[in-house]
Design a protein around this motif. Structure first.
Motif, PDB file in Angstrom:
ATOM      1  N   ILE A 142       0.853  -1.183   0.000  1.00 62.52           N
ATOM      2  CA  ILE A 142       0.000   0.000   0.000  1.00 62.52           C
ATOM      3  C   ILE A 142       0.889   1.233   0.000  1.00 62.52           C
ATOM      4  N   LYS A 143       0.622   2.135  -0.943  1.00 61.35           N
ATOM      5  CA  LYS A 143       1.393   3.377  -1.037  1.00 61.35           C
ATOM      6  C   LYS A 143       0.851   4.375  -0.021  1.00 61.35           C
ATOM      7  N   ASN A 144       1.741   4.911   0.828  1.00 61.62           N
ATOM      8  CA  ASN A 144       1.299   5.885   1.826  1.00 61.62           C
ATOM      9  C   ASN A 144       1.283   7.300   1.230  1.00 61.62           C
ATOM     10  N   GLU A 145       0.908   8.276   2.037  1.00 63.78           N
ATOM     11  CA  GLU A 145       0.773   9.660   1.557  1.00 63.78           C
ATOM     12  C   GLU A 145       2.084  10.244   1.049  1.00 63.78           C
ATOM     13  N   GLU A 146       3.213   9.748   1.558  1.00 63.85           N
ATOM     14  CA  GLU A 146       4.523  10.228   1.109  1.00 63.85           C
ATOM     15  C   GLU A 146       4.972   9.538  -0.180  1.00 63.85           C
ATOM     16  N   GLY A 147       4.204   8.567  -0.645  1.00 61.76           N
ATOM     17  CA  GLY A 147       4.545   7.847  -1.868  1.00 61.76           C
ATOM     18  C   GLY A 147       5.385   6.598  -1.635  1.00 61.76           C
ATOM     19  N   ASP A 148       5.676   6.298  -0.362  1.00 63.81           N
ATOM     20  CA  ASP A 148       6.448   5.096  -0.042  1.00 63.81           C
ATOM     21  C   ASP A 148       5.504   3.894   0.038  1.00 63.81           C
ATOM     22  N   VAL A 149       6.013   2.722  -0.348  1.00 58.68           N
ATOM     23  CA  VAL A 149       5.202   1.503  -0.284  1.00 58.68           C
ATOM     24  C   VAL A 149       5.412   0.841   1.069  1.00 58.68           C
ATOM     25  N   GLU A 150       4.307   0.536   1.705  1.00 61.03           N
ATOM     26  CA  GLU A 150       4.295  -0.128   3.009  1.00 61.03           C
ATOM     27  C   GLU A 150       3.598  -1.471   2.828  1.00 61.03           C
ATOM     28  N   ILE A 151       4.137  -2.525   3.392  1.00 61.34           N
ATOM     29  CA  ILE A 151       3.503  -3.841   3.308  1.00 61.34           C
ATOM     30  C   ILE A 151       2.627  -4.026   4.540  1.00 61.34           C
ATOM     31  N   VAL A 152       1.319  -4.200   4.294  1.00 61.08           N
ATOM     32  CA  VAL A 152       0.356  -4.389   5.376  1.00 61.08           C
ATOM     33  C   VAL A 152      -0.041  -5.858   5.410  1.00 61.08           C
ATOM     34  N   ALA A 153       0.046  -6.460   6.599  1.00 64.00           N
ATOM     35  CA  ALA A 153      -0.305  -7.876   6.775  1.00 64.00           C
ATOM     36  C   ALA A 153      -1.724  -7.994   7.334  1.00 64.00           C
ATOM     37  N   PHE A 154      -2.523  -8.833   6.688  1.00 65.10           N
ATOM     38  CA  PHE A 154      -3.878  -9.155   7.158  1.00 65.10           C
ATOM     39  C   PHE A 154      -3.822 -10.601   7.645  1.00 65.10           C
ATOM     40  N   ASP A 155      -3.856 -10.806   8.954  1.00 64.45           N
ATOM     41  CA  ASP A 155      -3.841 -12.148   9.527  1.00 64.45           C
ATOM     42  C   ASP A 155      -5.279 -12.619   9.682  1.00 64.45           C
ATOM     43  N   TYR A 156      -5.624 -13.690   8.974  1.00 68.04           N
ATOM     44  CA  TYR A 156      -6.983 -14.196   8.951  1.00 68.04           C
ATOM     45  C   TYR A 156      -7.103 -15.556   9.623  1.00 68.04           C
ATOM     46  N   THR A 157      -8.291 -15.798  10.196  1.00 63.92           N
ATOM     47  CA  THR A 157      -8.668 -17.099  10.712  1.00 63.92           C
ATOM     48  C   THR A 157      -9.925 -17.532   9.964  1.00 63.92           C
ATOM     49  N   ARG A 158      -9.928 -18.796   9.523  1.00 65.51           N
ATOM     50  CA  ARG A 158     -11.088 -19.334   8.804  1.00 65.51           C
ATOM     51  C   ARG A 158     -12.233 -19.541   9.774  1.00 65.51           C
ATOM     52  N   GLU A 159     -13.412 -19.144   9.377  1.00 65.37           N
ATOM     53  CA  GLU A 159     -14.609 -19.351  10.219  1.00 65.37           C
ATOM     54  C   GLU A 159     -15.245 -20.680   9.911  1.00 65.37           C
TER      55      GLU A 159
END
Length: 159
Positions: A142-159
């Motif tokens: 995800i590109k932040n407001e400064e234009g740098d790319v940040e990796i965001v982790a979504f940790d999921y559990t199956r329902e």
């Protein structure tokens, strides 16, 4: 032993190592990523995330995503992974809480496939990693407001 090691180096051989082995690549077919299918819950962006993926059918998989902050939907996504030209392509569109699209009518955000292994599918900018039969992590660039790319982790559990 030292002489054997030097001889192997001289001859261009190397000592095999488990750490050097790369997981084997799988064909770019939906059945090789069917483990993504299911209803997943997690937390990200200070809220609750839900992602629901269909089983492969008709040459694609589809998903809906929503982020809930303080009991209210912040935004939605519609996603698909489809087979295209002997590869896979992930496409998505964002919508606000009133289903007003973020992208223009004919615009999608596209993530071309880079690689598939038994426990990971890597698209350019998004990676799905199978942690276990009930856990999955999705990494999104995800590109932040400064234009740098940040990796965001979504940790999921199956329902």
């Amino acid at each position: 032993m030292k002489q054997l090691f030097l001889l192997m180096l001289f001859l261009g051989s190397s000592i095999p190592s488990q750490a050097q082995e790369k997981p084997s690549q799988l064909e770019p077919k939906l059945e090789n990523i069917a483990w993504i299918a299911g209803t997943w819950r997690g937390e990200a962006f200070g809220g609750i995330t839900e992602e629901i993926w269909s089983q492969p059918s008709g040459g694609s998989m589809m998903a809906s995503f929503k982020l809930i902050n303080e009991g209210e939907v912040t935004f939605y996504e519609i996603e698909i992974i489809k087979e295209v030209d002997n590869s896979l392509l992930l496409q998505l569109k964002h919508f606000d809480k009133n289903l007003k699209g973020w992208e223009t009518k004919n615009e999608t955000i596209d993530f071309p496939l880079k690689e598939i292994t038994a426990h990971k599918v890597v698209f350019e900018g998004m990676t799905f990693e199978k942690v276990s039969d009930t856990k999955m992590t999705v990494f999104v660039d995800i590109k932040n407001e400064e234009g740098d790319v940040e990796i965001v982790a979504f940790d999921y559990t199956r329902e």
